[in-house]
Design a protein around this motif. Structure first.
Motif, PDB file in Angstrom:
ATOM      1  N   ALA A 113       0.872  -1.331   0.018  1.00  0.00           N
ATOM      2  CA  ALA A 113       0.040  -0.068  -0.109  1.00  0.00           C
ATOM      3  C   ALA A 113       0.794   1.169   0.037  1.00  0.00           C
ATOM      4  O   ALA A 113       0.386   2.254  -0.762  1.00  0.00           O
ATOM      5  N   LYS A 114       1.999   1.405   0.779  1.00  0.00           N
ATOM      6  CA  LYS A 114       2.600   2.332   0.925  1.00  0.00           C
ATOM      7  C   LYS A 114       3.495   2.668  -0.449  1.00  0.00           C
ATOM      8  O   LYS A 114       3.553   3.809  -0.926  1.00  0.00           O
ATOM      9  N   ALA A 115       3.862   1.523  -1.052  1.00  0.00           N
ATOM     10  CA  ALA A 115       4.530   1.476  -2.309  1.00  0.00           C
ATOM     11  C   ALA A 115       3.848   2.222  -3.402  1.00  0.00           C
ATOM     12  O   ALA A 115       4.307   2.912  -4.395  1.00  0.00           O
ATOM     13  N   ILE A 116       2.320   2.094  -3.345  1.00  0.00           N
ATOM     14  CA  ILE A 116       1.713   2.665  -4.528  1.00  0.00           C
ATOM     15  C   ILE A 116       0.984   3.918  -4.002  1.00  0.00           C
ATOM     16  O   ILE A 116       0.040   4.564  -4.614  1.00  0.00           O
ATOM     17  N   GLY A 117       1.283   4.706  -2.708  1.00  0.00           N
ATOM     18  CA  GLY A 117       0.794   5.663  -2.233  1.00  0.00           C
ATOM     19  C   GLY A 117      -0.622   5.767  -1.682  1.00  0.00           C
ATOM     20  O   GLY A 117      -1.230   6.775  -1.719  1.00  0.00           O
ATOM     21  N   LEU A 118      -0.772   4.505  -0.956  1.00  0.00           N
ATOM     22  CA  LEU A 118      -2.125   4.311  -0.384  1.00  0.00           C
ATOM     23  C   LEU A 118      -2.317   4.241   0.894  1.00  0.00           C
ATOM     24  O   LEU A 118      -1.448   3.358   1.465  1.00  0.00           O
ATOM     25  N   ALA A 119      -2.916   4.966   1.532  1.00  0.00           N
ATOM     26  CA  ALA A 119      -3.027   5.005   3.136  1.00  0.00           C
ATOM     27  C   ALA A 119      -4.147   4.103   3.592  1.00  0.00           C
ATOM     28  O   ALA A 119      -5.389   4.111   3.123  1.00  0.00           O
ATOM     29  N   LEU A 120      -3.881   3.021   4.336  1.00  0.00           N
ATOM     30  CA  LEU A 120      -4.963   2.352   5.032  1.00  0.00           C
ATOM     31  C   LEU A 120      -4.937   2.195   6.404  1.00  0.00           C
ATOM     32  O   LEU A 120      -3.909   2.314   6.992  1.00  0.00           O
ATOM     33  N   ASP A 121      -5.961   2.321   7.132  1.00  0.00           N
ATOM     34  CA  ASP A 121      -6.049   2.167   8.375  1.00  0.00           C
ATOM     35  C   ASP A 121      -5.864   0.864   8.967  1.00  0.00           C
ATOM     36  O   ASP A 121      -5.994  -0.131   8.033  1.00  0.00           O
ATOM     37  N   ASP A 122      -5.373   0.341  10.280  1.00  0.00           N
ATOM     38  CA  ASP A 122      -5.269  -0.994  10.679  1.00  0.00           C
ATOM     39  C   ASP A 122      -6.546  -1.929  10.318  1.00  0.00           C
ATOM     40  O   ASP A 122      -6.202  -2.961  10.081  1.00  0.00           O
ATOM     41  N   ALA A 123      -7.731  -1.352  10.743  1.00  0.00           N
ATOM     42  CA  ALA A 123      -8.670  -2.400  10.166  1.00  0.00           C
ATOM     43  C   ALA A 123      -8.753  -2.673   9.036  1.00  0.00           C
ATOM     44  O   ALA A 123      -9.193  -3.808   8.663  1.00  0.00           O
ATOM     45  N   SER A 124      -8.745  -1.853   8.083  1.00  0.00           N
ATOM     46  CA  SER A 124      -8.628  -2.149   6.338  1.00  0.00           C
ATOM     47  C   SER A 124      -7.586  -3.122   6.115  1.00  0.00           C
ATOM     48  O   SER A 124      -7.719  -3.896   5.325  1.00  0.00           O
TER      49      SER A 124
ATOM     50  N   THR B 124      -3.487  -6.459  -6.553  1.00  0.00           N
ATOM     51  CA  THR B 124      -4.538  -6.010  -7.787  1.00  0.00           C
ATOM     52  C   THR B 124      -5.477  -5.017  -7.115  1.00  0.00           C
ATOM     53  O   THR B 124      -5.970  -3.911  -7.741  1.00  0.00           O
ATOM     54  N   GLU B 125      -6.117  -5.680  -6.131  1.00  0.00           N
ATOM     55  CA  GLU B 125      -7.141  -4.758  -5.387  1.00  0.00           C
ATOM     56  C   GLU B 125      -6.749  -3.493  -4.724  1.00  0.00           C
ATOM     57  O   GLU B 125      -7.092  -2.461  -4.635  1.00  0.00           O
ATOM     58  N   LEU B 126      -5.401  -3.517  -4.066  1.00  0.00           N
ATOM     59  CA  LEU B 126      -4.843  -2.336  -3.525  1.00  0.00           C
ATOM     60  C   LEU B 126      -4.461  -1.273  -4.619  1.00  0.00           C
ATOM     61  O   LEU B 126      -4.903   0.087  -4.499  1.00  0.00           O
ATOM     62  N   ARG B 127      -4.192  -1.755  -5.944  1.00  0.00           N
ATOM     63  CA  ARG B 127      -3.926  -0.854  -7.157  1.00  0.00           C
ATOM     64  C   ARG B 127      -5.301  -0.294  -7.356  1.00  0.00           C
ATOM     65  O   ARG B 127      -5.517   0.761  -7.757  1.00  0.00           O
ATOM     66  N   LYS B 128      -6.402  -1.159  -7.309  1.00  0.00           N
ATOM     67  CA  LYS B 128      -7.777  -0.556  -7.685  1.00  0.00           C
ATOM     68  C   LYS B 128      -8.409   0.340  -6.873  1.00  0.00           C
ATOM     69  O   LYS B 128      -8.782   1.528  -7.157  1.00  0.00           O
ATOM     70  N   LEU B 129      -8.169   0.139  -5.456  1.00  0.00           N
ATOM     71  CA  LEU B 129      -8.633   1.127  -4.428  1.00  0.00           C
ATOM     72  C   LEU B 129      -7.655   2.515  -4.460  1.00  0.00           C
ATOM     73  O   LEU B 129      -8.327   3.193  -4.302  1.00  0.00           O
ATOM     74  N   ALA B 130      -6.626   2.284  -4.783  1.00  0.00           N
ATOM     75  CA  ALA B 130      -5.704   3.552  -4.813  1.00  0.00           C
ATOM     76  C   ALA B 130      -6.127   4.442  -6.149  1.00  0.00           C
ATOM     77  O   ALA B 130      -5.814   5.661  -5.931  1.00  0.00           O
ATOM     78  N   SER B 131      -6.715   3.843  -7.097  1.00  0.00           N
ATOM     79  CA  SER B 131      -7.123   4.545  -8.157  1.00  0.00           C
ATOM     80  C   SER B 131      -8.759   5.452  -7.826  1.00  0.00           C
ATOM     81  O   SER B 131      -8.836   6.355  -8.523  1.00  0.00           O
ATOM     82  N   PHE B 132      -9.123   4.887  -6.649  1.00  0.00           N
ATOM     83  CA  PHE B 132     -10.496   5.456  -6.213  1.00  0.00           C
ATOM     84  C   PHE B 132     -10.061   6.831  -5.261  1.00  0.00           C
ATOM     85  O   PHE B 132     -10.377   7.689  -5.479  1.00  0.00           O
ATOM     86  N   LYS B 133      -9.149   6.257  -4.438  1.00  0.00           N
ATOM     87  CA  LYS B 133      -9.000   7.566  -3.244  1.00  0.00           C
ATOM     88  C   LYS B 133      -7.393   7.348  -2.793  1.00  0.00           C
ATOM     89  O   LYS B 133      -6.884   5.819  -2.937  1.00  0.00           O
ATOM     90  N   SER B 134      -6.787   8.120  -2.106  1.00  0.00           N
ATOM     91  CA  SER B 134      -5.402   8.132  -1.518  1.00  0.00           C
ATOM     92  C   SER B 134      -5.483   7.625  -0.281  1.00  0.00           C
ATOM     93  O   SER B 134      -4.460   7.038   0.438  1.00  0.00           O
ATOM     94  N   SER B 135      -6.665   7.446   0.453  1.00  0.00           N
ATOM     95  CA  SER B 135      -6.735   7.181   1.771  1.00  0.00           C
ATOM     96  C   SER B 135      -8.075   6.230   1.887  1.00  0.00           C
ATOM     97  O   SER B 135      -8.915   6.820   1.768  1.00  0.00           O
ATOM     98  N   ILE B 136      -7.923   5.033   2.469  1.00  0.00           N
ATOM     99  CA  ILE B 136      -8.929   4.329   2.609  1.00  0.00           C
ATOM    100  C   ILE B 136      -9.194   3.768   4.346  1.00  0.00           C
ATOM    101  O   ILE B 136      -8.063   3.367   4.784  1.00  0.00           O
ATOM    102  N   VAL B 137     -10.264   3.811   4.984  1.00  0.00           N
ATOM    103  CA  VAL B 137     -10.665   3.540   5.970  1.00  0.00           C
ATOM    104  C   VAL B 137     -11.778   2.171   5.865  1.00  0.00           C
ATOM    105  O   VAL B 137     -12.135   1.901   4.725  1.00  0.00           O
ATOM    106  N   ARG B 138     -11.696   1.640   6.876  1.00  0.00           N
ATOM    107  CA  ARG B 138     -12.462   0.249   6.972  1.00  0.00           C
ATOM    108  C   ARG B 138     -14.184   0.195   6.345  1.00  0.00           C
ATOM    109  O   ARG B 138     -14.506  -0.423   5.499  1.00  0.00           O
ATOM    110  N   LYS B 139     -14.557   1.553   6.593  1.00  0.00           N
ATOM    111  CA  LYS B 139     -16.068   1.694   6.311  1.00  0.00           C
ATOM    112  C   LYS B 139     -16.076   1.986   4.600  1.00  0.00           C
ATOM    113  O   LYS B 139     -16.962   1.415   4.058  1.00  0.00           O
ATOM    114  N   ASP B 140     -15.035   2.295   4.161  1.00  0.00           N
ATOM    115  CA  ASP B 140     -14.859   2.599   2.642  1.00  0.00           C
ATOM    116  C   ASP B 140     -14.998   1.274   1.794  1.00  0.00           C
ATOM    117  O   ASP B 140     -15.604   0.919   0.897  1.00  0.00           O
ATOM    118  N   LEU B 141     -14.383   0.167   2.526  1.00  0.00           N
ATOM    119  CA  LEU B 141     -14.426  -1.283   1.844  1.00  0.00           C
ATOM    120  C   LEU B 141     -15.768  -1.942   1.901  1.00  0.00           C
ATOM    121  O   LEU B 141     -15.854  -2.655   0.959  1.00  0.00           O
TER     122      LEU B 141
END
Length: 171
Positions: A95-106, A123-140
């Motif tokens: 997640a860090k390598a692609i610039g995606l911030a995730l909370d611990d629950a995520s 693949t899923e992390l890259r897809k998520l990073a294309s939507f938002k740069s920061s993801i929390v559990r509720k987003d998933l």
């Protein structure tokens, strides 16, 4: 390779030289499902062919008929399934390598959803990073991801003599 006719498609791939490409690559999965004598016959000449790369993706080591795949110049790489803290660290690193911030629950949730399948996880992390740069559990939850239930305890709960266990399994 478990489907009928796949061996023929692979054989045609090997024999046909493309017009515009010099090098070609192919990934074979479930290759042990086909006739192993034919597979060995097709793979042996490819060991020295610099223009065709074959990636054989299998869960087990080659069987006796394909023992030549364990010798030089063939390269063999093993990828162990990650679990626990290793999987959590892997999710954090990717997640860090692609610039995606995730909370611990995520991170824990994604690790549970894609346990044993790091390719799909990345693949899923890259897809998520294309939507938002920061993801929390509720987003998933909005993406419809679910952890697959543990099948056997669920089935045992359904046949339990205790009504509470059956209801919990049913839910």
């Amino acid at each position: 390779m478990e489907n009928k006719g796949e061996a023929t498609v692979f054989e045609e791939f090997i024999r046909n030289q493309p017009i515009f490409e010099i090098s070609r690559s192919v990934i074979l999965e479930n290759a042990y499902e086909m006739d192993l004598t034919l597979l060995a016959k097709l793979l042996k000449p490819l060991i020295t062919d610099k223009n065709i790369n074959v990636l054989l993706s299998e869960r087990k080591k080659p069987v006796k008929e394909l023992g030549f795949l364990l010798k030089d110049p063939v390269r063999v790489l093993e990828f162990e399934n990650l679990a626990g803290s290793e999987l959590v660290d892997f999710v954090k690193t990717e997640a860090k390598a692609i610039g995606l911030a995730l909370d611990d629950a995520s991170i824990r949730f994604l690790g549970g959803v894609y346990e044993g399948d790091t390719w799909s996880l990345v693949t899923e992390l890259r897809k998520l990073a294309s939507f938002k740069s920061s993801i929390v559990r509720k987003d998933l939850d909005s993406f419809g991801l679910q952890i697959a239930p543990d099948y056997w305890p669920l089935m045992n709960g359904m046949k339990s003599s205790d009504m509470r266990n059956r209801m919990m399994a049913l839910e």
